[in-house]
Design an enzyme around this catalytic site. Structure first.
Site, PDB file in Angstrom:
ATOM      1  N   CYS A   1      11.625 -10.357   6.586  1.00 38.86           N
ATOM      2  CA  CYS A   1      13.032 -10.172   6.939  1.00 38.86           C
ATOM      3  C   CYS A   1      13.146  -8.887   7.739  1.00 38.86           C
ATOM      4  O   CYS A   1      12.802  -7.806   7.245  1.00 38.86           O
ATOM      5  CB  CYS A   1      13.896 -10.107   5.685  1.00 38.86           C
ATOM      6  SG  CYS A   1      15.624  -9.720   6.028  1.00 38.86           S
TER       7      CYS A   1
ATOM      8  N   HIS B   1      11.960 -19.759  13.597  1.00 38.02           N
ATOM      9  CA  HIS B   1      13.281 -19.708  14.218  1.00 38.02           C
ATOM     10  C   HIS B   1      13.429 -20.795  15.266  1.00 38.02           C
ATOM     11  O   HIS B   1      12.498 -21.094  16.013  1.00 38.02           O
ATOM     12  CB  HIS B   1      13.517 -18.352  14.882  1.00 38.02           C
ATOM     13  CG  HIS B   1      13.575 -17.226  13.911  1.00 38.02           C
ATOM     14  ND1 HIS B   1      14.753 -16.817  13.315  1.00 38.02           N
ATOM     15  CD2 HIS B   1      12.601 -16.444  13.398  1.00 38.02           C
ATOM     16  CE1 HIS B   1      14.491 -15.821  12.483  1.00 38.02           C
ATOM     17  NE2 HIS B   1      13.191 -15.571  12.521  1.00 38.02           N
TER      18      HIS B   1
ATOM     19  N   GLU C   1      20.764 -18.480   8.380  1.00 40.95           N
ATOM     20  CA  GLU C   1      19.446 -18.128   7.852  1.00 40.95           C
ATOM     21  C   GLU C   1      19.003 -19.118   6.781  1.00 40.95           C
ATOM     22  O   GLU C   1      19.771 -19.456   5.881  1.00 40.95           O
ATOM     23  CB  GLU C   1      19.459 -16.715   7.277  1.00 40.95           C
ATOM     24  CG  GLU C   1      19.581 -15.637   8.341  1.00 40.95           C
ATOM     25  CD  GLU C   1      19.137 -14.284   7.829  1.00 40.95           C
ATOM     26  OE1 GLU C   1      17.987 -14.178   7.341  1.00 40.95           O
ATOM     27  OE2 GLU C   1      19.933 -13.329   7.903  1.00 40.95           O
TER      28      GLU C   1
ATOM     29  N   ASN D   1       8.470 -15.527  10.343  1.00 43.54           N
ATOM     30  CA  ASN D   1       9.224 -16.635   9.767  1.00 43.54           C
ATOM     31  C   ASN D   1       9.737 -17.499  10.925  1.00 43.54           C
ATOM     32  O   ASN D   1       9.781 -17.053  12.074  1.00 43.54           O
ATOM     33  CB  ASN D   1      10.349 -16.140   8.845  1.00 43.54           C
ATOM     34  CG  ASN D   1      11.290 -15.172   9.538  1.00 43.54           C
ATOM     35  OD1 ASN D   1      11.164 -14.873  10.713  1.00 43.54           O
ATOM     36  ND2 ASN D   1      12.245 -14.652   8.789  1.00 43.54           N
TER      37      ASN D   1
END
Length: 278
Positions: A75, A165, A214, A163
């Site tokens: 994050c 996207h 998210e 992560n």
């Protein structure tokens, strides 16, 4: 036994930070995190972040549970908050860098003299297998590909910044019904590990407006990895410069995709709001 915590936010993306240096596993379970993050019956947050002992020659390890109990790899706003939290634990006031082990790889935040944090976010991963997504062949990039969601066709570009996207460019981010469209992107069958989704309005080649859904947290006021992924997508589609300001509902981030080393650098704030125990 009560557990002490500190609340931080990065542009309104808020987190509960826990000193977990005495153990290699988080002091809370994912179910505990859901209760702590509840904005009516708990403390209220987008996630819980644990500062654990380092591994593989790093200074610390970062673990994070989202407000739905899921665990993301990394994050961007959270790691800025973690850097400020660690500096407070160590009683450090001078500029310095930390090597942080995350499930998304090594991340290096640097506390600047002006109070901001610059994070070396690493290199973007662009192949479909690295996202992961089945939108195209595993060894191909997903750039400006059509995707059917919520009854319309969106042109999407996918980037992994530790992560996953999915980025789509729109005329007006304010007009996107994020609360209904976001979940449909997140759980779409072409994303086997679900997806974070960014809707981007190009104001100028050096200024982007972004709204984000998210994975595991829903609508948030900011997403650091998403801002980095969006700049990459903008460059790949010829829509923006390699250095730009990204405006999120919670504030501004400065993002650079360096030509020299192919790495993303994110600069932004992290603020402590309060401390307590539960």
């Amino acid at each position: 036994m009560a557990i002490e915590f500190t609340k931080y936010h990065g542009l309104g993306n808020d987190f509960i930070l826990i000193d977990n240096r005495s153990a290699s596993e988080p002091r809370l379970t994912p179910d505990d995190a859901v209760k702590w993050c509840d904005r009516h019956f708990g403390i209220g947050a987008d996630g819980v972040i644990f500062a654990l002992p380092g591994q593989d020659d790093t200074d610390y390890t970062m673990r994070i549970f989202n407000n739905d109990g899921s665990e993301p790899e990394m994050c961007g706003n959270g790691i800025r908050c973690l850097a400020k939290f660690i500096a407070e634990l160590e009683e450090i006031t001078e500029p310095r860098s930390y090597k942080i082990h995350t499930l998304g790889g090594l991340i290096t935040p640097k506390l600047e003299a002006n109070g901001l944090i610059t994070v070396d976010m690493g290199k973007p991963r662009l192949l479909a297998a690295e996202i992961p997504t089945t939108l195209t062949a595993a060894d191909q990039k997903v750039v400006n590909q059509p995707l059917e969601v919520a009854g319309r066709t969106w042109q999407v570009t996918c980037v992994n910044m530790g992560n996953p996207h999915c980025i789509t460019f729109v005329e007006d981010v304010a007009a996107i019904p994020l609360e209904t469209v976001g979940p449909q992107f997140e759980t779409h069958a072409v994303f086997p590990k679900k997806i974070n989704t960014e809707f981007i309005q190009v104001v100028r080649s050096d200024y982007l407006k972004m709204r984000v859904w998210e994975r595991g947290a829903g609508i948030t006021l900011a997403c650091g990895t998403g801002a980095c992924a969006s700049l990459v997508a903008g460059v790949l589609n010829g829509k923006c410069d390699r250095r730009a300001t990204v405006e999120l509902p919670g504030g501004l981030l400065q993002i650079e995709w360096s030509e020299a080393d192919d790495r993303l650098y994110m600069t932004g704030p992290a603020e402590k709001t309060f401390v307590g125990q539960r």
